[in-house]
Design a protein around this motif. Sequence first.
Motif, PDB file in Angstrom:
ATOM      1  N   VAL A  49       1.290  -5.465  -8.348  1.00 52.39           N
ATOM      2  CA  VAL A  49       1.141  -6.482  -7.307  1.00 52.39           C
ATOM      3  C   VAL A  49       0.409  -5.904  -6.102  1.00 52.39           C
ATOM      4  O   VAL A  49      -0.501  -6.534  -5.551  1.00 52.39           O
ATOM      5  CB  VAL A  49       2.523  -7.046  -6.897  1.00 52.39           C
ATOM      6  CG1 VAL A  49       2.393  -8.007  -5.729  1.00 52.39           C
ATOM      7  CG2 VAL A  49       3.202  -7.721  -8.081  1.00 52.39           C
ATOM      8  N   GLU A  50       0.780  -4.694  -5.685  1.00 55.79           N
ATOM      9  CA  GLU A  50       0.121  -4.057  -4.548  1.00 55.79           C
ATOM     10  C   GLU A  50      -1.362  -3.805  -4.833  1.00 55.79           C
ATOM     11  O   GLU A  50      -2.211  -4.018  -3.972  1.00 55.79           O
ATOM     12  CB  GLU A  50       0.821  -2.740  -4.182  1.00 55.79           C
ATOM     13  CG  GLU A  50       2.161  -2.932  -3.517  1.00 55.79           C
ATOM     14  CD  GLU A  50       2.065  -3.736  -2.225  1.00 55.79           C
ATOM     15  OE1 GLU A  50       1.196  -3.426  -1.385  1.00 55.79           O
ATOM     16  OE2 GLU A  50       2.863  -4.676  -2.062  1.00 55.79           O
ATOM     17  N   GLN A  51      -1.658  -3.350  -6.029  1.00 57.29           N
ATOM     18  CA  GLN A  51      -3.058  -3.121  -6.391  1.00 57.29           C
ATOM     19  C   GLN A  51      -3.845  -4.426  -6.371  1.00 57.29           C
ATOM     20  O   GLN A  51      -4.971  -4.472  -5.863  1.00 57.29           O
ATOM     21  CB  GLN A  51      -3.138  -2.472  -7.773  1.00 57.29           C
ATOM     22  CG  GLN A  51      -2.673  -1.046  -7.812  1.00 57.29           C
ATOM     23  CD  GLN A  51      -2.771  -0.475  -9.200  1.00 57.29           C
ATOM     24  OE1 GLN A  51      -3.853  -0.445  -9.775  1.00 57.29           O
ATOM     25  NE2 GLN A  51      -1.656  -0.031  -9.747  1.00 57.29           N
ATOM     26  N   ARG A  57      -8.184  -8.566  -1.519  1.00 54.46           N
ATOM     27  CA  ARG A  57      -8.740  -8.425  -0.167  1.00 54.46           C
ATOM     28  C   ARG A  57     -10.182  -7.924  -0.238  1.00 54.46           C
ATOM     29  O   ARG A  57     -11.062  -8.400   0.477  1.00 54.46           O
ATOM     30  CB  ARG A  57      -7.872  -7.457   0.623  1.00 54.46           C
ATOM     31  CG  ARG A  57      -8.223  -7.349   2.060  1.00 54.46           C
ATOM     32  CD  ARG A  57      -7.220  -6.467   2.757  1.00 54.46           C
ATOM     33  NE  ARG A  57      -7.406  -6.507   4.183  1.00 54.46           N
ATOM     34  CZ  ARG A  57      -6.814  -5.700   5.021  1.00 54.46           C
ATOM     35  NH1 ARG A  57      -5.959  -4.804   4.574  1.00 54.46           N
ATOM     36  NH2 ARG A  57      -7.047  -5.781   6.297  1.00 54.46           N
ATOM     37  N   ARG A  58     -10.425  -6.948  -1.111  1.00 57.51           N
ATOM     38  CA  ARG A  58     -11.774  -6.411  -1.268  1.00 57.51           C
ATOM     39  C   ARG A  58     -12.744  -7.470  -1.787  1.00 57.51           C
ATOM     40  O   ARG A  58     -13.901  -7.527  -1.360  1.00 57.51           O
ATOM     41  CB  ARG A  58     -11.757  -5.197  -2.194  1.00 57.51           C
ATOM     42  CG  ARG A  58     -11.127  -3.978  -1.550  1.00 57.51           C
ATOM     43  CD  ARG A  58     -11.005  -2.826  -2.511  1.00 57.51           C
ATOM     44  NE  ARG A  58     -12.295  -2.437  -3.046  1.00 57.51           N
ATOM     45  CZ  ARG A  58     -12.447  -1.742  -4.168  1.00 57.51           C
ATOM     46  NH1 ARG A  58     -11.384  -1.373  -4.873  1.00 57.51           N
ATOM     47  NH2 ARG A  58     -13.647  -1.414  -4.592  1.00 57.51           N
ATOM     48  N   HIS A 118      -7.912   3.411  -0.454  1.00 57.37           N
ATOM     49  CA  HIS A 118      -6.489   3.072  -0.340  1.00 57.37           C
ATOM     50  C   HIS A 118      -5.958   2.534  -1.670  1.00 57.37           C
ATOM     51  O   HIS A 118      -4.836   2.844  -2.069  1.00 57.37           O
ATOM     52  CB  HIS A 118      -6.273   2.065   0.783  1.00 57.37           C
ATOM     53  CG  HIS A 118      -4.836   1.778   1.060  1.00 57.37           C
ATOM     54  ND1 HIS A 118      -3.994   2.701   1.631  1.00 57.37           N
ATOM     55  CD2 HIS A 118      -4.091   0.689   0.808  1.00 57.37           C
ATOM     56  CE1 HIS A 118      -2.792   2.189   1.727  1.00 57.37           C
ATOM     57  NE2 HIS A 118      -2.812   0.957   1.236  1.00 57.37           N
ATOM     58  N   ALA A 119      -6.761   1.739  -2.357  1.00 60.25           N
ATOM     59  CA  ALA A 119      -6.338   1.204  -3.653  1.00 60.25           C
ATOM     60  C   ALA A 119      -6.138   2.334  -4.670  1.00 60.25           C
ATOM     61  O   ALA A 119      -5.216   2.282  -5.478  1.00 60.25           O
ATOM     62  CB  ALA A 119      -7.370   0.203  -4.176  1.00 60.25           C
ATOM     63  N   LEU A 120      -6.989   3.342  -4.614  1.00 58.61           N
ATOM     64  CA  LEU A 120      -6.815   4.495  -5.499  1.00 58.61           C
ATOM     65  C   LEU A 120      -5.514   5.235  -5.197  1.00 58.61           C
ATOM     66  O   LEU A 120      -4.826   5.703  -6.105  1.00 58.61           O
ATOM     67  CB  LEU A 120      -7.993   5.460  -5.369  1.00 58.61           C
ATOM     68  CG  LEU A 120      -9.267   5.059  -6.090  1.00 58.61           C
ATOM     69  CD1 LEU A 120     -10.390   6.028  -5.747  1.00 58.61           C
ATOM     70  CD2 LEU A 120      -9.049   4.995  -7.582  1.00 58.61           C
ATOM     71  N   LYS A 121      -5.172   5.336  -3.927  1.00 59.20           N
ATOM     72  CA  LYS A 121      -3.916   5.979  -3.556  1.00 59.20           C
ATOM     73  C   LYS A 121      -2.735   5.244  -4.173  1.00 59.20           C
ATOM     74  O   LYS A 121      -1.803   5.874  -4.671  1.00 59.20           O
ATOM     75  CB  LYS A 121      -3.759   6.016  -2.037  1.00 59.20           C
ATOM     76  CG  LYS A 121      -4.631   7.012  -1.345  1.00 59.20           C
ATOM     77  CD  LYS A 121      -4.383   6.960   0.156  1.00 59.20           C
ATOM     78  CE  LYS A 121      -5.309   7.870   0.908  1.00 59.20           C
ATOM     79  NZ  LYS A 121      -5.073   7.823   2.357  1.00 59.20           N
ATOM     80  N   ILE A 122      -2.782   3.921  -4.140  1.00 57.49           N
ATOM     81  CA  ILE A 122      -1.697   3.127  -4.719  1.00 57.49           C
ATOM     82  C   ILE A 122      -1.631   3.361  -6.227  1.00 57.49           C
ATOM     83  O   ILE A 122      -0.559   3.562  -6.788  1.00 57.49           O
ATOM     84  CB  ILE A 122      -1.880   1.630  -4.410  1.00 57.49           C
ATOM     85  CG1 ILE A 122      -1.696   1.366  -2.923  1.00 57.49           C
ATOM     86  CG2 ILE A 122      -0.905   0.777  -5.222  1.00 57.49           C
ATOM     87  CD1 ILE A 122      -2.086  -0.032  -2.501  1.00 57.49           C
ATOM     88  N   GLU A 123      -2.799   3.351  -6.870  1.00 60.84           N
ATOM     89  CA  GLU A 123      -2.824   3.528  -8.319  1.00 60.84           C
ATOM     90  C   GLU A 123      -2.307   4.902  -8.740  1.00 60.84           C
ATOM     91  O   GLU A 123      -1.652   5.040  -9.772  1.00 60.84           O
ATOM     92  CB  GLU A 123      -4.231   3.312  -8.858  1.00 60.84           C
ATOM     93  CG  GLU A 123      -4.280   3.299 -10.360  1.00 60.84           C
ATOM     94  CD  GLU A 123      -5.577   2.727 -10.907  1.00 60.84           C
ATOM     95  OE1 GLU A 123      -5.783   2.861 -12.109  1.00 60.84           O
ATOM     96  OE2 GLU A 123      -6.355   2.157 -10.133  1.00 60.84           O
TER      97      GLU A 123
END
Length: 145
Positions: A49-51, A57-58, A118-123
């Motif tokens: 969900v966070e990803q 947004r992107r 930031h998305a990579l950090k979440i992944e």
Amino acid sequence: MELAISTPAILFSTVSLMMIAFTNRYLAIASLIRELHDKFRITPDVNYVEQIKHLHRRVHIIRNIQFIIVTSLLLSAISMLFIYLHYQSAAQMLFFVALLLQIAALGLSVWEISLSIHALKIELSDMEEQLGKRSGFFGRFRVDE
């Protein structure tokens, strides 16, 4: 300063390259969202969900970048028309606005790139949890003493 009819045309190549690049980014992100959605259906996880939120947004930022770029191209073309019709002051103003829009699109591009990090950090957060904070992803390398 008088504009030559070829001056606003300089933006045409920039616009086409940016449109190709951002269309490709949009398609890649849309594909990734679909893939994550499929994974979420199989195994509901807040990480998915966070990803998806960040990717969504992107996608919106990329849509705005494309809108700004196309508007810049339109203003450049109208500027060329005004140069042809000998309305130099109007042509200069339109070209100036077209350049400002190009700058805005590039600024949004930088923002979108930072969001991708930031998305990579979440992944990769699940790997960091399994390996512990010593893994050092994204420049946070720690040496255990």
